[in-house]
Write an enzyme that holds these catalytic residues in place. Structure first.
Site, PDB file in Angstrom:
ATOM      1  N   SER A 149       0.820  -1.217   0.000  1.00 22.51           N
ATOM      2  CA  SER A 149       0.000   0.000   0.000  1.00 22.51           C
ATOM      3  C   SER A 149       0.853   1.266   0.000  1.00 22.51           C
ATOM      4  O   SER A 149       0.398   2.312  -0.448  1.00 22.51           O
ATOM      5  CB  SER A 149      -0.927   0.027   1.212  1.00 22.51           C
ATOM      6  OG  SER A 149      -1.916  -0.948   1.067  1.00 22.51           O
ATOM      7  N   THR A 202      -1.520   4.348   3.260  1.00 23.31           N
ATOM      8  CA  THR A 202      -2.242   5.142   2.262  1.00 23.31           C
ATOM      9  C   THR A 202      -2.380   6.615   2.667  1.00 23.31           C
ATOM     10  O   THR A 202      -1.928   7.488   1.933  1.00 23.31           O
ATOM     11  CB  THR A 202      -3.613   4.517   1.947  1.00 23.31           C
ATOM     12  OG1 THR A 202      -3.429   3.140   1.613  1.00 23.31           O
ATOM     13  CG2 THR A 202      -4.295   5.233   0.789  1.00 23.31           C
ATOM     14  N   ASP A 350      -8.958  -4.183   2.524  1.00 21.64           N
ATOM     15  CA  ASP A 350      -7.650  -4.845   2.514  1.00 21.64           C
ATOM     16  C   ASP A 350      -7.471  -5.768   3.719  1.00 21.64           C
ATOM     17  O   ASP A 350      -7.003  -6.905   3.575  1.00 21.64           O
ATOM     18  CB  ASP A 350      -6.563  -3.765   2.518  1.00 21.64           C
ATOM     19  CG  ASP A 350      -5.168  -4.321   2.698  1.00 21.64           C
ATOM     20  OD1 ASP A 350      -4.701  -5.036   1.792  1.00 21.64           O
ATOM     21  OD2 ASP A 350      -4.539  -4.034   3.735  1.00 21.64           O
TER      22      ASP A 350
HETATM   23 ZN   LIG Z   1      -2.569  -4.803   2.546  1.00 28.44          ZN
END
Ligand SMILES: [Zn+2]
Ligand SMILES: *[C@@H]1O[C@H](CO)[C@@H](O)[C@H](O)[C@H]1NC(C)=O
Ligand SMILES: *[C@@H]1O[C@H](CO)[C@@H](O)[C@H](O)[C@H]1NC(C)=O
Length: 608
Positions: A149, A202, A350
């Protein structure tokens, strides 16, 4: 339903006429008596066929003209005020970027079928996301075909490829300016909304620069402004409170005694909230004082499937997004030229993929879809040209909707009713089990009593699984920290639903790209590299990330305080060898597993 029937009938009509022609054909060839001579017949057939093709060509050309005309018309009147010929706004604009972390194409099919099943919808009913699909993204990082990520979000924030673990730094360990930083410099208001820790990869990539995603303590400080560029994020809403609290307070997970909340308030003027009641009050009052730091959970906001049971404690993704939208709209309403940039992440799609938990995942995808709809509503109701673009950084889990369970050739089916029966995530069951084992009753419990608890209190009560096998219960009781109970719970649901997973990590499959309106995200139609998504964001806002890179390099170099000449950016944390980031992530995962099975750990050690 009646409305849905119409297009189906329409399709059936055209199919019928096609079939009629074919059947006529077959009928004619089959009739020996009044059938024309073979050569004559061939000629007749050829004439008819060429006539058909001429007519078809004419029809297609006519249709193309009509469609072209229509789309020109729609474009001339549709976008209208504030939009230029190039499909970009000419003046004030807003951009909302949505990241569905770890959501691959199979997650959509799974969620669509799940929703049709649970809400008794027709087979052509689709998700809001399905209606806004415009393309797909290739996700590899600079050092691996499978991204993490951090590298994934760096592609979005900087528009450049970097290594797995990189938080907006390049492979040469220099910082790269982000679209959020550039937007802030240009006068936009900015925001980040996530359902995981705000210090996770992120969100971090938009307003922090560190050499490894593992440096969450440093990330927390940078995100509120304690780094070369100063305060750049006006709205921060999400989890991860533990990284903002000094190690001297309860609920801290920092390794030092820096009070980042205090720093945010005193040094950078943040308005700070940390509970649902204050959140609701802010929402009700409107006109939120910015900058805002809202830390709504110690770590992650619970999975949606679990959160709905504690809705009085944690707001939903859509509610957090709504608060950010109204706060940013209010804060920019008096500006003639600058709107806002907001990134919203459905972070835990996720996590459900890492946990191979399909029941948790469908609820995460639905919650993200609801947030998407909330943003579309906002766009519908604003006069400011506003675009929503959404995509995933990568797929997680290698999700497959179909699974062979034994030597027998598989049945072509998967069963959403299994997912529908679960009222909690596998992770929740695992925590509840660990709590039980740590309780007085659990510590005194015989193996048989434990089995009874697992069967009734966990699998039946929270998972809706009634056909439990004794060996499944045994494997839960005998679970180790290396294959924790949460994996076994999730596997029980996956097997029964006939859903497959290839890994507890990420995969390299292409992911979808979405937009509020394809006309406003034309460069992203079709198949693209993830860095093109990043370039689109900067281009839409008309900002230059390379200017920010220059500023970071100039200001950042001055703060160097290490002997080594190669360490010009000490504020970004030490450089780690490549791939060590992956290990760090895995360690985090095991640490989580350990926490989940903390009582088990004692068991395991007692047995060793
Ligand atoms: Zn992940
Ligand atoms: C808390 O942080 C300080 C440094 O800021 C450190 O010296 C101390 O050992 C830490 N305490 C704990 C319990 O980790
Ligand atoms: C779902 O739960 C119900 C009880 O609420 C149970 O009777 C049923 O067997 C479960 N369905 C499946 C497919 O396990």
């Amino acid at each position: 339903m009646a409305q849905d029937d119409r297009p189906l009938l329409a399709r059936a009509d055209s199919q019928d006429s096609y079939r009629e022609a074919n059947e006529e054909d077959a009928l004619l060839t089959g009739q020996a008596t009044d059938k024309p001579e073979p050569s004559q017949w061939k000629k007749y057939r050829e004439t008819v066929l060429s006539l058909y093709s001429i007519l078809a060509t004419i029809a297609i050309v006519a249709l193309a003209i009509v469609v072209n005309h229509e789309s020109k018309r729609a474009h001339a009147k549709g976008p209208g005020k504030g939009w230029g010929q190039d499909g970009k706004p000419t003046g004030k604009r807003n951009l909302i970027f949505m990241v569905s972390d770890g959501m691959g194409p199979a997650s959509l099919s799974m969620t669509r079928s799940f929703r049709q099943f649970t809400e008794l919808l027709p087979i052509d009913d689709v998700l809001v996301l399905d209606e806004h699909l415009i393309g797909s993204s290739r996700t590899r990082s600079s050092n691996s075909l499978i991204t993490d990520s951090a590298a994934g979000a760096t592609a979005f924030s900087c528009g450049m490829k970097s290594y797995n673990g990189a938080i907006s730094v390049l492979p040469d360990h220099t910082p790269c300016g982000t679209v959020l930083e550039a937007a802030k410099k240009a006068g936009y208001m900015t925001g980040l909304v996530v359902t995981t820790r705000l210090t996770d990869a992120t969100p971090a990539c938009f307003a922090a620069h560190v050499n490894s995603r593992a440096y969450e303590d440093i990330i927390a400080e940078q995100m509120i402004g304690n780094y070369p560029l100063g305060q750049v994020v006006d709205v921060l809403i999400g989890g991860g409170r533990c990284h903002f609290l000094p190690n001297t307070t309860e609920g801290s997970c920092r390794s030092d005694d820096t009070d980042v909340v205090k720093m945010a308030k005193d040094k950078f003027g943040y308005n700070y909230i940390d509970n649902r009641q204050d959140f609701d009050n802010l929402q009700a009052r409107g006109g939120v004082k910015l900058p805002l730091l809202a830390l709504m959970a110690d770590g992650d906001v619970p999975y949606e499937i679990d959160r709905v049971h504690v809705n009085d404690v944690y707001p939903s993704e859509a509610e957090m997004a709504q608060l950010a939208l109204s706060a940013l709209e209010a804060a920019t309403k008096d500006s003639d030229s600058k709107g806002f940039f907001l990134m919203i992440e459905g972070s835990r799609i996720d996590h459900a993929g890492h946990g191979n938990d399909p029941a948790a995942q469908v609820h995460e995808v639905l919650a993200h879809g609801k947030t998407f709809a909330t943003v579309l509503d906002f766009i519908e109701n604003t006069d400011i040209p506003t675009v929503l673009v959404g995509t995933s950084d990568h797929e997680t889990g290698g999700l497959a909707l179909g699974r062979q369970l034994g030597v027998a050739y598989p049945i072509y089916a998967w069963y959403p009713e299994i997912l529908a029966n679960a009222s909690h995530s596998a992770s929740y069951l695992s925590h509840k089990y660990a709590d039980y084992l740590g309780s007085d009753a659990g510590q005194k419990a015989s193996r048989k009593q434990k089995a009874k608890y697992i069967r009734h209190e966990l699998l039946e009560h929270d998972f809706g699984v009634y056909d439990v096998l004794d060996e499944e219960i045994d494997s839960i009781i005998d679970a180790t920290i290396f294959w924790p109970p949460s994996y076994i719970f999730a596997e029980m649901i996956s097997q029964r639903a006939q859903i497959g997973w290839s890994t507890h990590g990420h995969t390299a499959v292409d992911v979808n790209i979405y937009a509020s309106d394809p006309h406003h995200a034309r460069p992203l139609i079709g198949n693209h590299e993830n860095i093109e998504v990043g370039k689109f964001l900067a281009d839409f806002l008309d900002v230059d990330v390379s200017e920010v890179t220059k500023e970071l390099v100039e200001k950042g170099t001055k703060t160097h305080d290490v002997a080594s000449e190669s360490m010009n950016f000490a504020w970004m944390g030490p450089v780690q060898p490549l791939n060590s980031h992956q290990v760090a992530v895995e360690e985090t995962l095991w640490a989580e597993a350990l926490r989940e099975g903390h009582a088990l750990e004692v068991d395991v050690h007692a047995r060793l």
